[in-house]
Design a protein around this motif. Structure first.
Motif, PDB file in Angstrom:
ATOM      1  N   UNK A  72      10.316  66.206  -8.492  1.00 52.26           N
ATOM      2  CA  UNK A  72       9.756  66.354  -7.201  1.00 52.26           C
ATOM      3  C   UNK A  72       8.177  67.224  -6.904  1.00 52.26           C
ATOM      4  N   UNK A  73       8.332  67.716  -8.157  1.00 50.44           N
ATOM      5  CA  UNK A  73       7.161  68.569  -8.423  1.00 50.44           C
ATOM      6  C   UNK A  73       5.767  68.085  -8.603  1.00 50.44           C
ATOM      7  N   UNK A  74       6.106  67.256 -10.060  1.00 48.89           N
ATOM      8  CA  UNK A  74       4.927  66.633 -11.124  1.00 48.89           C
ATOM      9  C   UNK A  74       5.051  65.538 -11.723  1.00 48.89           C
ATOM     10  N   UNK A  75       4.906  64.547 -11.992  1.00 47.08           N
ATOM     11  CA  UNK A  75       4.789  63.644 -12.463  1.00 47.08           C
ATOM     12  C   UNK A  75       3.339  63.648 -13.483  1.00 47.08           C
ATOM     13  N   UNK A  76       4.053  63.566 -14.615  1.00 40.55           N
ATOM     14  CA  UNK A  76       3.470  63.613 -16.109  1.00 40.55           C
ATOM     15  C   UNK A  76       3.747  61.920 -17.358  1.00 40.55           C
ATOM     16  N   UNK A  77       2.690  61.919 -18.261  1.00 39.64           N
ATOM     17  CA  UNK A  77       3.432  61.292 -19.634  1.00 39.64           C
ATOM     18  C   UNK A  77       2.592  62.394 -20.607  1.00 39.64           C
ATOM     19  N   UNK A  78       4.143  63.252 -20.733  1.00 42.37           N
ATOM     20  CA  UNK A  78       3.834  64.077 -22.285  1.00 42.37           C
ATOM     21  C   UNK A  78       5.056  63.595 -23.061  1.00 42.37           C
ATOM     22  N   UNK A  79       4.556  64.521 -24.392  1.00 45.96           N
ATOM     23  CA  UNK A  79       5.696  63.932 -25.637  1.00 45.96           C
ATOM     24  C   UNK A  79       6.206  65.328 -26.166  1.00 45.96           C
ATOM     25  N   UNK A  80       7.503  64.938 -26.219  1.00 43.83           N
ATOM     26  CA  UNK A  80       8.699  65.753 -26.766  1.00 43.83           C
ATOM     27  C   UNK A  80       8.741  66.017 -28.667  1.00 43.83           C
ATOM     28  N   UNK A  81       8.588  66.409 -29.693  1.00 48.11           N
ATOM     29  CA  UNK A  81       8.421  66.180 -30.654  1.00 48.11           C
ATOM     30  C   UNK A  81       9.861  67.567 -30.979  1.00 48.11           C
ATOM     31  N   UNK A  82      10.389  66.861 -32.137  1.00 50.67           N
ATOM     32  CA  UNK A  82      11.258  67.783 -33.213  1.00 50.67           C
ATOM     33  C   UNK A  82      10.137  68.171 -34.631  1.00 50.67           C
ATOM     34  N   UNK A  83      10.992  68.947 -34.814  1.00 43.33           N
ATOM     35  CA  UNK A  83       9.721  69.770 -35.982  1.00 43.33           C
ATOM     36  C   UNK A  83      10.913  69.995 -37.047  1.00 43.33           C
ATOM     37  N   UNK A  84       9.961  69.906 -38.622  1.00 44.52           N
ATOM     38  CA  UNK A  84      11.148  70.515 -39.769  1.00 44.52           C
ATOM     39  C   UNK A  84      10.284  71.308 -40.539  1.00 44.52           C
ATOM     40  N   UNK A  85      10.620  72.674 -41.004  1.00 48.06           N
ATOM     41  CA  UNK A  85       9.319  72.739 -41.930  1.00 48.06           C
ATOM     42  C   UNK A  85       9.588  73.312 -43.316  1.00 48.06           C
ATOM     43  N   UNK A  86       8.823  73.651 -44.112  1.00 49.33           N
ATOM     44  CA  UNK A  86       8.783  73.147 -45.989  1.00 49.33           C
ATOM     45  C   UNK A  86       7.297  74.569 -45.635  1.00 49.33           C
ATOM     46  N   UNK A  87       7.610  74.889 -47.159  1.00 52.93           N
ATOM     47  CA  UNK A  87       6.878  76.100 -47.730  1.00 52.93           C
ATOM     48  C   UNK A  87       7.332  76.350 -49.382  1.00 52.93           C
ATOM     49  N   UNK A  88       6.039  75.992 -49.489  1.00 55.21           N
ATOM     50  CA  UNK A  88       5.923  76.281 -51.141  1.00 55.21           C
ATOM     51  C   UNK A  88       4.573  76.939 -52.169  1.00 55.21           C
ATOM     52  N   UNK A  89       4.963  76.810 -53.011  1.00 51.38           N
ATOM     53  CA  UNK A  89       3.948  77.785 -53.323  1.00 51.38           C
ATOM     54  C   UNK A  89       2.885  76.815 -54.765  1.00 51.38           C
ATOM     55  N   UNK A  90       1.568  76.533 -54.915  1.00 48.02           N
ATOM     56  CA  UNK A  90       1.026  76.005 -55.292  1.00 48.02           C
ATOM     57  C   UNK A  90       0.992  76.234 -56.960  1.00 48.02           C
ATOM     58  N   UNK A  91       1.743  75.298 -57.691  1.00 48.02           N
ATOM     59  CA  UNK A  91       1.317  76.189 -59.427  1.00 48.02           C
ATOM     60  C   UNK A  91       1.392  74.407 -60.045  1.00 48.02           C
ATOM     61  N   UNK A  92      -0.129  74.069 -60.767  1.00 52.04           N
ATOM     62  CA  UNK A  92       0.834  73.180 -61.190  1.00 52.04           C
ATOM     63  C   UNK A  92       1.093  72.990 -62.553  1.00 52.04           C
ATOM     64  N   UNK A  93       1.404  73.913 -63.100  1.00 48.46           N
ATOM     65  CA  UNK A  93       1.542  74.270 -64.775  1.00 48.46           C
ATOM     66  C   UNK A  93       3.316  74.299 -64.659  1.00 48.46           C
ATOM     67  N   UNK A  94       3.895  74.627 -63.435  1.00 53.60           N
ATOM     68  CA  UNK A  94       5.171  74.841 -62.932  1.00 53.60           C
ATOM     69  C   UNK A  94       5.491  73.426 -62.365  1.00 53.60           C
ATOM     70  N   UNK A  95       4.237  72.052 -62.446  1.00 47.46           N
ATOM     71  CA  UNK A  95       5.368  71.308 -61.294  1.00 47.46           C
ATOM     72  C   UNK A  95       4.877  70.848 -60.183  1.00 47.46           C
ATOM     73  N   UNK A  96       4.709  71.975 -59.453  1.00 46.47           N
ATOM     74  CA  UNK A  96       4.185  71.871 -58.360  1.00 46.47           C
ATOM     75  C   UNK A  96       2.802  71.887 -57.459  1.00 46.47           C
TER      76      UNK A  96
END
Length: 343
Positions: A227-251
């Motif tokens: 009753x106050x607003x009409x809009x075209x927006x987007x919802x989203x879900x997210x998963x996270x991951x973090x890692x250390x770059x180490x080419x010698x260890x295969x990362x």
């Protein structure tokens, strides 16, 4: 003739009266009836107030359909602070169609301070006037194709390349890499006031210079109608991951912040609905009529039970008159003997 017709009409209308009036002389009142009436009126008042609060309330209706809009652009709203100076970092988008959208098309780079005071951390605000900037705030918006893509912030500025894109980072020392970051805002579509997105206020601290932060995002197109607003927006879900770059260890990989997004084929329509007045009126009539009928039945049943109990009590307290024997052996079971009056 007109008067006769009028009288006939009035008499016919009186015969159709479904609410006959009972004379006051035929109405009997009692204390129990008054008590039940008081309880009924109190209950009706409480239920009417509760029903009115339900009538004032609204709810959200969700509908799902296939998103058939493939030609329009998707807007990405970004406000991220990275713990590196602005001349050392660059942001851009590369989608599955190998289309690159550079940050110069809509993003601004602003020197900022990454560490916040306790008060600033509470309100998630920054004041760079008194401290030397040691970070870069990247904020603005980009328009991309409605296909899966990868928005990333890494070392060096993005440069065009025939086979894709690259970042010029030859002059940056690896020991100075620090992709600790704070996401003040990240959303897709139109900006809608009051909506808190899943990554708003997120802060990540890097424990190593060569560290990669990845966010896998699923975006759902959403149409919002309230009753106050009409809009075209987007919802989203997210998963996270973090890692250390180490080419010698295969990362393997590249240090930086990577947000890989994909769009859902379904579109959600959210509509705010309200109880219509006619439904509220029908429910209110049902409450009033139901309470009147129920309390009347309960009062009649209670009165009937009380009368039965009182009648049994009276019958138990009744004692029959003993018979008086005569000299000839007969008994008189009718009336008690009268006293003899002697003159």
């Amino acid at each position: 003739m007109r008067r006769l017709n009028r009288k006939k009409t009035l008499s016919l209308v009186k015969e159709l009266d479904a609410f006959p009036k009972v004379p006051d002389s035929y109405v009997e009142t009692s204390a129990s009836g008054g008590t039940v009436s008081l309880i009924a009126f109190t209950t009706m008042a409480l239920l009417t107030i509760m029903e009115f609060s339900v009538y004032q309330d609204t709810w959200m209706k969700y509908e799902y359909e296939v998103d058939k809009d493939f030609s329009s652009k998707l807007r990405i709203n970004i406000d991220i602070t990275v713990a590196m100076k602005c001349q050392y970092v660059g942001a851009d988008v590369l989608d599955l169609a190998e289309t690159m959208v550079a940050s110069a098309d809509g993003l601004s780079y602003e020197p900022a301070v990454f560490d916040l005071s306790p008060q600033q951390r509470e309100w998630q605000r920054e004041d760079d006037a008194s401290l030397t900037p040691d970070a870069c705030r990247i904020h603005g918006h980009l328009y991309v194709n409605k296909v899966a893509g990868n928005f990333h912030i890494t070392v060096g500025k993005a440069i065009p390349h025939p086979r894709g894109h690259a970042h010029l980072a030859a002059l940056v020392n690896h020991d100075s890499y620090n992709f600790s970051h704070r996401i003040d805002h990240l959303s897709f579509g139109e900006l809608v006031p009051g909506i808190i997105n899943p990554l708003d206020g997120t802060e990540k601290i890097a424990v190593d210079h060569n560290q990669m932060f990845q966010y896998f995002i699923t975006v759902v197109p959403t149409k919002l109608h309230t009753y106050k607003i009409s809009a075209d927006t987007h919802q989203f879900s997210v998963t996270e991951r973090e890692r250390i770059i180490n080419h010698a260890a295969g990362s393997h990989g590249v240090s930086g912040i990577f947000m890989k997004y994909d769009l859902s084929s379904l579109m959600v329509t959210v509509t705010e609905e309200h109880m219509p007045f006619w439904q509220f009126f029908v429910r209110l009539c049902g409450i009033i009529g139901g309470i009147f009928s129920t309390t009347g039945m309960l009062h009649g049943i209670g009165k009937f039970i009380v009368e039965i109990i009182c009648c049994r009590f009276r019958l138990g307290s009744y004692k029959p008159v003993h018979s008086v024997p005569f000299e000839d052996g007969h008994t008189d079971n009718h009336l008690p003997l009268l006293e003899n009056n002697t003159h």
